[in-house]
Design an enzyme around this catalytic site. Sequence first.
Site, PDB file in Angstrom:
ATOM      1  N   ARG A  13       0.822  -1.215   0.000  1.00 23.23           N
ATOM      2  CA  ARG A  13       0.000   0.000   0.000  1.00 23.23           C
ATOM      3  C   ARG A  13       0.855   1.264   0.000  1.00 23.23           C
ATOM      4  NH1 ARG A  13      -3.975  -1.739   4.536  1.00 23.23           N
ATOM      5  NH2 ARG A  13      -5.193  -3.353   3.537  1.00 23.23           N
TER       6      ARG A  13
ATOM      7  N   ARG B 262      -3.491   6.460   0.779  1.00 23.03           N
ATOM      8  CA  ARG B 262      -4.106   7.577   1.480  1.00 23.03           C
ATOM      9  C   ARG B 262      -3.195   8.345   2.421  1.00 23.03           C
ATOM     10  NH1 ARG B 262      -9.213   4.505   3.887  1.00 23.03           N
ATOM     11  NH2 ARG B 262      -7.602   2.875   4.096  1.00 23.03           N
TER      12      ARG B 262
ATOM     13  N   ARG C 258      -7.649  11.063  -5.652  1.00 17.37           N
ATOM     14  CA  ARG C 258      -8.810  10.285  -5.194  1.00 17.37           C
ATOM     15  C   ARG C 258     -10.065  11.142  -5.139  1.00 17.37           C
ATOM     16  NH1 ARG C 258     -12.686   8.086  -4.555  1.00 17.37           N
ATOM     17  NH2 ARG C 258     -13.267   6.356  -3.189  1.00 17.37           N
TER      18      ARG C 258
ATOM     19  N   ASP D 201      -6.773  -3.316  -7.305  1.00 20.31           N
ATOM     20  CA  ASP D 201      -7.385  -3.938  -6.129  1.00 20.31           C
ATOM     21  C   ASP D 201      -7.630  -5.412  -6.427  1.00 20.31           C
ATOM     22  OD1 ASP D 201      -8.784  -3.027  -3.409  1.00 20.31           O
ATOM     23  OD2 ASP D 201     -10.017  -4.596  -4.311  1.00 20.31           O
TER      24      ASP D 201
ATOM     25  N   TYR E 280     -14.592 -12.531   0.078  1.00 19.38           N
ATOM     26  CA  TYR E 280     -15.347 -11.335  -0.288  1.00 19.38           C
ATOM     27  C   TYR E 280     -16.530 -11.683  -1.195  1.00 19.38           C
ATOM     28  CZ  TYR E 280     -11.637  -8.475   1.708  1.00 19.38           C
ATOM     29  OH  TYR E 280     -10.753  -7.890   2.586  1.00 19.38           O
TER      30      TYR E 280
END
Length: 344
Positions: free
Chosen positions: A22, A26, A35, A72, A151
């Site tokens: 990552r 962010r 973003r 992702d 998921y």
Amino acid sequence: EKPFINALKGKTHTNPPMWLMRQAGRYLEEYMAIRRSVSGFLELCYTPELAHEVTMQPIRRFGFDAAILFSDILVVPDALGQEVTFVQGEGPKLKPIRSAAELTNFNEAWLHQRLEPVYETIRRIRKDLDETYPDTALIGFAGAPWTVATYVVEGSSSKDFANTKSWAYQDPQGFQKLIDILTSSTTDYLLAQIENGVEAVQIFDSWSGVLAENEFRKFCLKPAKKITKAIKEKYPDIPVIGFPRGAGLMYPNYVEETGVDCVGLDTTVPTGWAKENLADKVCVQGNLDPQILLAGGEELDKAVKNILTDLSGQPFVFNLGHGIIKETPVSHVERLVDLVRGRV
């Protein structure tokens, strides 16, 4: 002779190559600016110009030895036809699939058409790296079938994976069909990434640690072995990194049976144990606690030096034990880079 690729292939470096899971994200103000310019997370993943830009941001800032494709793990079920969205502040939301009968909703024929923007992103990143950062490698990745399956079945992240485990235990043949579809699709996806320019691939099995031994072998180890074998048959020089987070005492089995070139260690793995049980078999990658990077200070310095003491001297890639935390100060990442590079 890129340091990162050389390490994966068994070469030892005085100062190990490094990248961070990552690393594009962010905690960077330049990422947040981009973003905010899009309506949703998947739009960012499927817009080559923007995905290329955010992939390169940490390379420009920190000079890591590898860039990892910005995407992702859930683009695969999305490309297969499952409804996937990302809700701000909540994470991914999927329309759950909880029986073998519902697997007819998947269509592997759509896979590459839907993922073409990702391949275009790879081509752009590789061109940029070749022209401006020729020593920096490009990593492609995918979620491992078991982790993606959680998921697909749960419809979101989960604490107990009750629906997934119930299906796996009550209808093992039906659940195996889901694993087989995801294994096939993931293999095709990673091969396409290689064809478009990535130089190594990582298989993220973030939830492998929630399974008992028998299920770990069936749903984590065997799919990883099958994916790695397919890659090696077609592209024998492309290194494969496996990251079976939470595998614990099954780490040696994973390394020996999957054929991966490098294994990512989660934060819980003692580095001394890894040196004794893994380092003579495979390149190891990891495993600084992201919370220590967030905290910084003397504890960060000590933790980094301990990892370097234990794992340097054999094929090793410095990384975190999981993804970087969004609140992490940039100054702490700069300090980390200086420590690993031997500049302080």
